[in-house]
Motif scaffolding. Structure first.
Motif, PDB file in Angstrom:
ATOM      1  N   CYS A  89      -7.511  -1.835   0.995  1.00  0.00           N
ATOM      2  CA  CYS A  89      -6.076  -1.691   0.748  1.00  0.00           C
ATOM      3  C   CYS A  89      -5.786  -1.193  -0.666  1.00  0.00           C
ATOM      4  CB  CYS A  89      -5.351  -3.007   1.034  1.00  0.00           C
ATOM      5  SG  CYS A  89      -5.270  -3.424   2.799  1.00  0.00           S
ATOM      6  N   VAL A 130       0.824  -1.216   0.000  1.00  0.00           N
ATOM      7  CA  VAL A 130       0.000   0.000   0.000  1.00  0.00           C
ATOM      8  C   VAL A 130       0.853   1.259   0.000  1.00  0.00           C
ATOM      9  CG1 VAL A 130      -1.934  -1.166   1.129  1.00  0.00           C
ATOM     10  CG2 VAL A 130      -0.272   0.107   2.536  1.00  0.00           C
ATOM     11  N   PRO A 151      -2.320  -5.133  -3.600  1.00  0.00           N
ATOM     12  CA  PRO A 151      -2.402  -5.604  -2.207  1.00  0.00           C
ATOM     13  C   PRO A 151      -3.107  -6.952  -2.075  1.00  0.00           C
ATOM     14  CG  PRO A 151      -2.961  -3.276  -2.325  1.00  0.00           C
ATOM     15  CD  PRO A 151      -2.860  -3.766  -3.750  1.00  0.00           C
TER      16      PRO A 151
END
Length: 428
Positions: free
Chosen positions: A113, A79, A89
């Motif tokens: 994410c 991230v 992610p």
């Protein structure tokens, strides 16, 4: 009593309805957001919605979750768009291999994410929001990560790390076997890991700022996990309250290190049993503390906002026993007389409740009511006598998100045959 609850409740339909909670947060440094289970889509979705607003509108700079440091640090690197990290992610989350994987390897966390990576892409590297794990279970993973990092960056400490690793090797990376052995052996691995952590911290203080200070932080955190996990597994033989306290103190200590490192503000994602102040439950009578209590004690109630979540009925992902294959289970209507049943009867819709710690408030906030708590192990047939924590709502949290109906979350994968299952000390 009931009219007061109806008056307090505000309809909860979209993220804009969270405005009263954002006002309650104000300038607080820590917001801890709970969940009544680890397998409910709506808990994860609303928690993410609140977190997005905190990051965008209140300047929060990190998300810390009830997950292992090594696994979550891989997500953190993704991230934050770190060199060599996963571009998506989802790949980092899909690699989670400790039971129960569905806690973090699920569609809701992937969505959050991916959003976070997009936000970070528009920020300079030193202002990107991190995603970190607070938990204590990853003794061997953290030990291997630490040894590998030291070989590359601080070879003078490899001998101490290898000594610590060798101390645990006879137990076959089995925390339960190590815990059992300490009942009969006069010595443990405690001293070797404490010495390793002490040397790492002293060396960090003497060195000039590293080219990659967060990587050094990760090494230190992995060492702290090894020390904390050793204490946790050793405490398992002393009773559930002792091992619970070791775990929650470790998580609170880890959060404090992250706050010190970042100098910013943190959002915490954990189960209600960790987030809600233990002193407002029957946990206190058993000698148990938790993260929410420790946060208030360490940072002051004005600088910490605790948010609980709960629902009346629906569905959940859980296991029928520790280490069992995940399955979708029905969550029946909350039992009569419980907090969730009262909210169903008197509010009857998804709602946000926010209250002031000072001044008049509905009497129901000061009553001790049963509050449902579903762990990674769930047995619906126990609803009549188990699965609930006696709670004074107004003291346990600062706000509560109530949902009429909930659905199971969507895991990324089924449990794998070679998946690591930690010792069964606690099911939340």
């Amino acid at each position: 009593m009931a009219a007061g609850l109806r008056e307090l409740a505000r309809p909860l339909r979209d993220p804009a309805d969270l405005d009263p909670l954002l006002e309650r947060v104000g300038d607080a440094r820590v917001v801890a957001i709970g969940e009544a289970s680890h397998g409910t889509h709506e808990y994860y979705a609303w928690r993410a919605a609140l977190t997005r607003r905190l990051l965008e509108e209140r300047g929060f700079g990190l998300v810390a979750v009830e997950g292992d440091w090594p696994d979550c640090y891989r997500v953190n690197r993704s991230v934050k768009l770190r060199h060599g990290a996963d571009d998506d992610p989802r790949d980092a989350l899909d690699a989670f291999a400790r039971w129960p994987t569905w806690m973090w390897a699920n569609d809701d966390v992937v969505d959050f994410c991916r959003w976070l990576r997009g936000v970070n892409a528009a920020r300079p590297a030193d202002r990107r929001v991190g995603f970190y794990g607070l938990d204590v279970y990853s003794l061997w993973d953290s030990m291997h990560e630490l040894v590998g990092w030291l070989r590359e960056h601080e070879p003078e400490h490899v001998a101490k790390a290898t000594l610590a690793l060798a101390c645990f090797e006879p137990f076959g990376e089995d925390g339960a076997e190590y815990a059992f052995a300490t009942r009969f052996a006069p010595t443990t691995c405690e001293q070797t890991v404490v010495e390793l952590l002490r040397h790492l911290c002293e060396e960090r203080g003497r060195r000039a700022p590293a080219d990659d200070p967060e990587a050094h932080l990760s090494a230190e955190m992995n060492a702290a996990v090894v020390a904390g996990a050793e204490r946790y597994y050793r405490a398992m033989v002393g009773g559930s309250a002792e091992s619970w306290n070791v775990r929650d103190v470790h998580m609170a200590d880890t959060l404090d290190r992250l706050l010190e490192h970042s100098g910013g503000k943190a959002v915490v994602w954990e189960h209600n049993t960790h987030v809600g102040d233990a002193r407002a439950t029957d946990m206190a009578r058993s000698g148990m503390v938790n993260v929410g209590q420790l946060l208030r004690e360490r940072h002051g109630a004005d600088d910490v906002v605790l948010v609980g979540l709960g629902s009346h009925r629906g569905g959940v992902i859980a296991g029928s026993e520790w280490g069992a294959q995940m399955q979708r289970m029905e969550v029946p209507a909350a039992r009569p007389g419980s907090l969730e049943a009262l909210l169903h009867e008197e509010v009857g819709e998804d709602a946000l409740l926010v209250w002031s710690p000072r001044g008049p408030r509905p009497a129901a906030l000061d009553r001790r009511l049963d509050h449902r708590a579903i762990g990674v192990v769930y047995r619906p047939q126990r609803e009549r006598w188990g699965n609930y924590v006696p709670t004074v709502l107004g003291e346990r949290y600062d706000a509560f998100l109530y949902l009429e109906h909930s659905r199971p979350l969507q895991p990324l994968h089924l449990e794998r045959a070679d998946e690591h299952v930690p010792p069964a000390a606690h099911a939340v």
